[in-house]
Write a protein that holds these residues in place. Sequence first.
Motif, PDB file in Angstrom:
ATOM      1  N   LYS A   4      44.655  25.752  41.880  1.00 37.58           N
ATOM      2  CA  LYS A   4      45.230  26.373  43.191  1.00 37.58           C
ATOM      3  C   LYS A   4      44.635  27.646  43.557  1.00 37.58           C
ATOM      4  O   LYS A   4      44.545  27.952  44.641  1.00 37.58           O
ATOM      5  CB  LYS A   4      46.750  26.605  42.575  1.00 37.58           C
ATOM      6  CG  LYS A   4      47.666  25.300  42.496  1.00 37.58           C
ATOM      7  CD  LYS A   4      49.090  25.581  42.231  1.00 37.58           C
ATOM      8  CE  LYS A   4      49.580  24.056  42.085  1.00 37.58           C
ATOM      9  NZ  LYS A   4      51.203  24.316  41.779  1.00 37.58           N
ATOM     10  N   LEU A   5      44.460  28.469  42.523  1.00 34.69           N
ATOM     11  CA  LEU A   5      43.633  29.876  42.740  1.00 34.69           C
ATOM     12  C   LEU A   5      42.538  29.787  43.321  1.00 34.69           C
ATOM     13  O   LEU A   5      41.955  30.438  44.071  1.00 34.69           O
ATOM     14  CB  LEU A   5      43.787  30.784  41.484  1.00 34.69           C
ATOM     15  CG  LEU A   5      45.116  31.166  40.994  1.00 34.69           C
ATOM     16  CD1 LEU A   5      45.003  32.055  39.690  1.00 34.69           C
ATOM     17  CD2 LEU A   5      45.828  32.145  42.064  1.00 34.69           C
ATOM     18  N   ALA A   6      41.554  28.732  42.564  1.00 32.86           N
ATOM     19  CA  ALA A   6      40.349  28.510  43.294  1.00 32.86           C
ATOM     20  C   ALA A   6      40.342  27.983  44.849  1.00 32.86           C
ATOM     21  O   ALA A   6      39.561  28.317  45.508  1.00 32.86           O
ATOM     22  CB  ALA A   6      39.535  27.563  42.501  1.00 32.86           C
ATOM     23  N   ARG A   7      41.130  27.180  44.886  1.00 34.50           N
ATOM     24  CA  ARG A   7      41.523  26.641  46.366  1.00 34.50           C
ATOM     25  C   ARG A   7      41.871  27.824  47.251  1.00 34.50           C
ATOM     26  O   ARG A   7      41.194  27.920  48.584  1.00 34.50           O
ATOM     27  CB  ARG A   7      42.508  25.774  46.435  1.00 34.50           C
ATOM     28  CG  ARG A   7      42.899  24.956  47.929  1.00 34.50           C
ATOM     29  CD  ARG A   7      41.749  24.390  48.534  1.00 34.50           C
ATOM     30  NE  ARG A   7      41.937  23.999  49.722  1.00 34.50           N
ATOM     31  CZ  ARG A   7      40.987  23.883  50.968  1.00 34.50           C
ATOM     32  NH1 ARG A   7      39.913  24.474  50.899  1.00 34.50           N
ATOM     33  NH2 ARG A   7      41.655  23.504  52.064  1.00 34.50           N
ATOM     34  N   ILE A   8      42.831  28.602  47.062  1.00 33.52           N
ATOM     35  CA  ILE A   8      43.034  29.954  47.697  1.00 33.52           C
ATOM     36  C   ILE A   8      42.146  30.782  48.089  1.00 33.52           C
ATOM     37  O   ILE A   8      41.632  31.229  48.948  1.00 33.52           O
ATOM     38  CB  ILE A   8      44.175  30.528  47.116  1.00 33.52           C
ATOM     39  CG1 ILE A   8      45.361  29.858  47.198  1.00 33.52           C
ATOM     40  CG2 ILE A   8      44.231  32.090  47.618  1.00 33.52           C
ATOM     41  CD1 ILE A   8      46.553  30.557  46.284  1.00 33.52           C
ATOM     42  N   SER A   9      40.980  30.914  46.823  1.00 36.52           N
ATOM     43  CA  SER A   9      39.798  31.764  46.957  1.00 36.52           C
ATOM     44  C   SER A   9      38.856  31.037  47.950  1.00 36.52           C
ATOM     45  O   SER A   9      38.317  31.899  48.701  1.00 36.52           O
ATOM     46  CB  SER A   9      39.172  31.830  45.643  1.00 36.52           C
ATOM     47  OG  SER A   9      37.981  32.674  45.696  1.00 36.52           O
ATOM     48  N   GLN A  10      38.498  29.867  47.910  1.00 40.04           N
ATOM     49  CA  GLN A  10      37.927  29.028  48.975  1.00 40.04           C
ATOM     50  C   GLN A  10      38.421  29.063  50.439  1.00 40.04           C
ATOM     51  O   GLN A  10      37.425  29.466  51.247  1.00 40.04           O
ATOM     52  CB  GLN A  10      37.563  27.665  48.443  1.00 40.04           C
ATOM     53  CG  GLN A  10      36.959  26.604  49.425  1.00 40.04           C
ATOM     54  CD  GLN A  10      36.875  25.456  49.127  1.00 40.04           C
ATOM     55  OE1 GLN A  10      37.478  24.985  48.205  1.00 40.04           O
ATOM     56  NE2 GLN A  10      36.109  24.472  49.946  1.00 40.04           N
ATOM     57  N   MET A  11      39.708  29.168  50.460  1.00 40.20           N
ATOM     58  CA  MET A  11      40.241  29.189  51.978  1.00 40.20           C
ATOM     59  C   MET A  11      39.870  30.561  52.413  1.00 40.20           C
ATOM     60  O   MET A  11      39.707  30.939  53.509  1.00 40.20           O
ATOM     61  CB  MET A  11      41.704  28.757  51.601  1.00 40.20           C
ATOM     62  CG  MET A  11      41.962  27.372  51.608  1.00 40.20           C
ATOM     63  SD  MET A  11      43.865  27.208  51.141  1.00 40.20           S
ATOM     64  CE  MET A  11      44.642  27.779  52.671  1.00 40.20           C
ATOM     65  N   SER A  12      40.267  31.770  51.662  1.00 44.47           N
ATOM     66  CA  SER A  12      39.813  33.053  51.956  1.00 44.47           C
ATOM     67  C   SER A  12      38.520  33.285  52.362  1.00 44.47           C
ATOM     68  O   SER A  12      38.059  34.032  53.242  1.00 44.47           O
ATOM     69  CB  SER A  12      40.394  33.875  50.668  1.00 44.47           C
ATOM     70  OG  SER A  12      40.003  35.419  51.308  1.00 44.47           O
ATOM     71  N   ARG A  13      37.494  32.699  51.668  1.00 47.32           N
ATOM     72  CA  ARG A  13      36.028  32.822  51.806  1.00 47.32           C
ATOM     73  C   ARG A  13      35.670  32.085  53.222  1.00 47.32           C
ATOM     74  O   ARG A  13      35.030  32.793  53.725  1.00 47.32           O
ATOM     75  CB  ARG A  13      35.452  32.099  50.647  1.00 47.32           C
ATOM     76  CG  ARG A  13      33.834  32.381  50.875  1.00 47.32           C
ATOM     77  CD  ARG A  13      33.213  31.799  49.774  1.00 47.32           C
ATOM     78  NE  ARG A  13      33.369  32.497  48.497  1.00 47.32           N
ATOM     79  CZ  ARG A  13      34.095  31.953  47.402  1.00 47.32           C
ATOM     80  NH1 ARG A  13      34.606  30.539  47.638  1.00 47.32           N
ATOM     81  NH2 ARG A  13      34.379  32.625  46.316  1.00 47.32           N
ATOM     82  N   GLU A  14      36.257  30.722  53.340  1.00 46.22           N
ATOM     83  CA  GLU A  14      35.864  30.322  54.448  1.00 46.22           C
ATOM     84  C   GLU A  14      36.557  30.616  55.835  1.00 46.22           C
ATOM     85  O   GLU A  14      36.240  30.390  57.074  1.00 46.22           O
ATOM     86  CB  GLU A  14      36.004  28.527  54.343  1.00 46.22           C
ATOM     87  CG  GLU A  14      35.213  28.057  53.407  1.00 46.22           C
ATOM     88  CD  GLU A  14      35.966  26.417  52.937  1.00 46.22           C
ATOM     89  OE1 GLU A  14      36.790  26.277  53.595  1.00 46.22           O
ATOM     90  OE2 GLU A  14      34.825  26.170  52.254  1.00 46.22           O
ATOM     91  N   ASN A  15      37.713  31.477  55.626  1.00 46.25           N
ATOM     92  CA  ASN A  15      38.683  31.824  56.809  1.00 46.25           C
ATOM     93  C   ASN A  15      38.828  33.152  56.661  1.00 46.25           C
ATOM     94  O   ASN A  15      39.943  33.638  56.292  1.00 46.25           O
ATOM     95  CB  ASN A  15      39.825  31.066  56.920  1.00 46.25           C
ATOM     96  CG  ASN A  15      39.538  29.635  57.022  1.00 46.25           C
ATOM     97  OD1 ASN A  15      39.265  29.030  57.968  1.00 46.25           O
ATOM     98  ND2 ASN A  15      39.725  28.816  55.893  1.00 46.25           N
ATOM     99  N   PRO A  16      37.963  34.290  56.851  1.00 45.17           N
ATOM    100  CA  PRO A  16      38.078  35.585  56.651  1.00 45.17           C
ATOM    101  C   PRO A  16      39.368  36.319  57.189  1.00 45.17           C
ATOM    102  O   PRO A  16      39.761  37.174  56.835  1.00 45.17           O
ATOM    103  CB  PRO A  16      36.888  36.318  57.035  1.00 45.17           C
ATOM    104  CG  PRO A  16      35.806  35.184  57.020  1.00 45.17           C
ATOM    105  CD  PRO A  16      36.773  34.015  57.456  1.00 45.17           C
ATOM    106  N   THR A  17      39.749  35.451  58.389  1.00 44.07           N
ATOM    107  CA  THR A  17      40.936  35.980  59.063  1.00 44.07           C
ATOM    108  C   THR A  17      42.301  35.479  58.653  1.00 44.07           C
ATOM    109  O   THR A  17      43.438  35.824  59.232  1.00 44.07           O
ATOM    110  CB  THR A  17      40.719  36.276  60.569  1.00 44.07           C
ATOM    111  OG1 THR A  17      40.709  34.744  60.981  1.00 44.07           O
ATOM    112  CG2 THR A  17      39.434  36.909  60.987  1.00 44.07           C
ATOM    113  N   MET A  18      42.363  34.708  57.662  1.00 41.85           N
ATOM    114  CA  MET A  18      43.569  34.033  57.351  1.00 41.85           C
ATOM    115  C   MET A  18      44.348  34.771  56.855  1.00 41.85           C
ATOM    116  O   MET A  18      44.018  35.534  56.018  1.00 41.85           O
ATOM    117  CB  MET A  18      43.040  32.659  56.595  1.00 41.85           C
ATOM    118  CG  MET A  18      44.458  32.154  56.049  1.00 41.85           C
ATOM    119  SD  MET A  18      43.954  30.493  54.803  1.00 41.85           S
ATOM    120  CE  MET A  18      43.477  29.295  55.831  1.00 41.85           C
TER     121      MET A  18
END
Length: 436
Positions: A4-18
């Motif tokens: 789950k944390l890895a997925r959140i990290s991926q989302m943060s990387r791919e969407n810098p304004t999220m």
Amino acid sequence: METKLARISQMSRENPTMIFTSIGHLINKEMLRSCHEAMDGDKAKGIDGVSKADYEEHLDENLDKLVDRLKRKAYHPQPARRVEIPKDNGKTRPLSIYCYEDKLVQEALKRILEAIFEPMFYDEMMGFRPNRNCHMALRKLNRMLEREYTNYVLDADIKGFFDHLDHDWIIRFVESRIKDPNIIRLIRVMLKAGIMKDYVFEATEEGSGQGSVCSPILANIYMHYVLIWWFKEWQQRNACGYCGLVVYADDFVVCFQYKDDAKRFYRQLGDRMEHFGLSMEMEKSRLIEFGRFAESNREHRNEGKPETFTFLGFTHYCSVSKSGRFRVKRKTSRKKFNKKVKEMAKEIRERVIVLGLPIKDIVIWLNQVLTGYFHYYGITDNSEMLSTFRFRVMQLLYKNLNRRSQRRSLSWDGFNDLLKDFPLVKGRIYVSIYED
């Protein structure tokens, strides 16, 4: 949980304004158990006197109660126990020792904050980050000094950085990516938990205690917005020539091609720090001429050799290679060297005179200390200082062994014969400054 944390990290990387609005539920029994398993059981205890082993005796029950309090927003961390650690300059550095359960919550917060903020950090930030260390920061600085158009260096120091982090700014910085009220509340109550010093409670209106599991990531978030983002997005884009930055915690060095850029940045830096509740340690902050032309320029002006600067325990100075090309070299800073020698004098006396330990046990301990010291300071060009440190340790051991003996003194030759049976490890270069 790691997935789950890895997925959140991926989302943060791919969407810098999220903006993450619902992540507080991640701090559940599973995560807290994982935090418990990773926690060092030998750390000092907080004001409640509970150790990891004590907490583990009723682990499931303790975690269930903690999760329940977190869900009901009834969790309130206890004050940290404050102790003073001696510094090189004779002053002390405050260290906060937290209760074990509070460390678990801090570790959970740290993991969530790292998952979201780590992908947005710039490469200029080297401290308290996964897969980065002091030697990598030194290599980055070396590339800036030798391979770029560096003619001036700003060696800067922030006064009491961790003690003066503004709580409101911390929250505003965190809220730039996280809007979950549960996470924000936990950060607030953690920052406001207070300290116990000499059995007296003191409120914490600013700062993030050194010793908190969460402090490093909060400090990095603070430095990201206050210094590094500003440098990358404004200073570098508006500079007339090259400028580069390397940051390790609150310690940073800035390199410039042109003096006007350097002076403008230094002037604006003080104002920016003040805006965010910080101030520069002016006695420790200097703008110096440094680089491949520094020696010839200063010689032409009859100003002597180029000045040196210190970063991460090493004094950096201008030199040349065997072929005569410009090189930056480094050696253990005199202040760090003297501090360690002083510590060794005290520890050796304790083991030789006070405890009267056998020479075999003393040498085993000394070799452990020397090996750790050499692994950090054993960097390109520092061989002479390694040998000097080892020799000083030998002198201290020799002097104290003679003090212990009441019947006869040990000659230096006899001492060296003794070391043949119980040899001290020798210093060597473990780290190449030119490895990527």
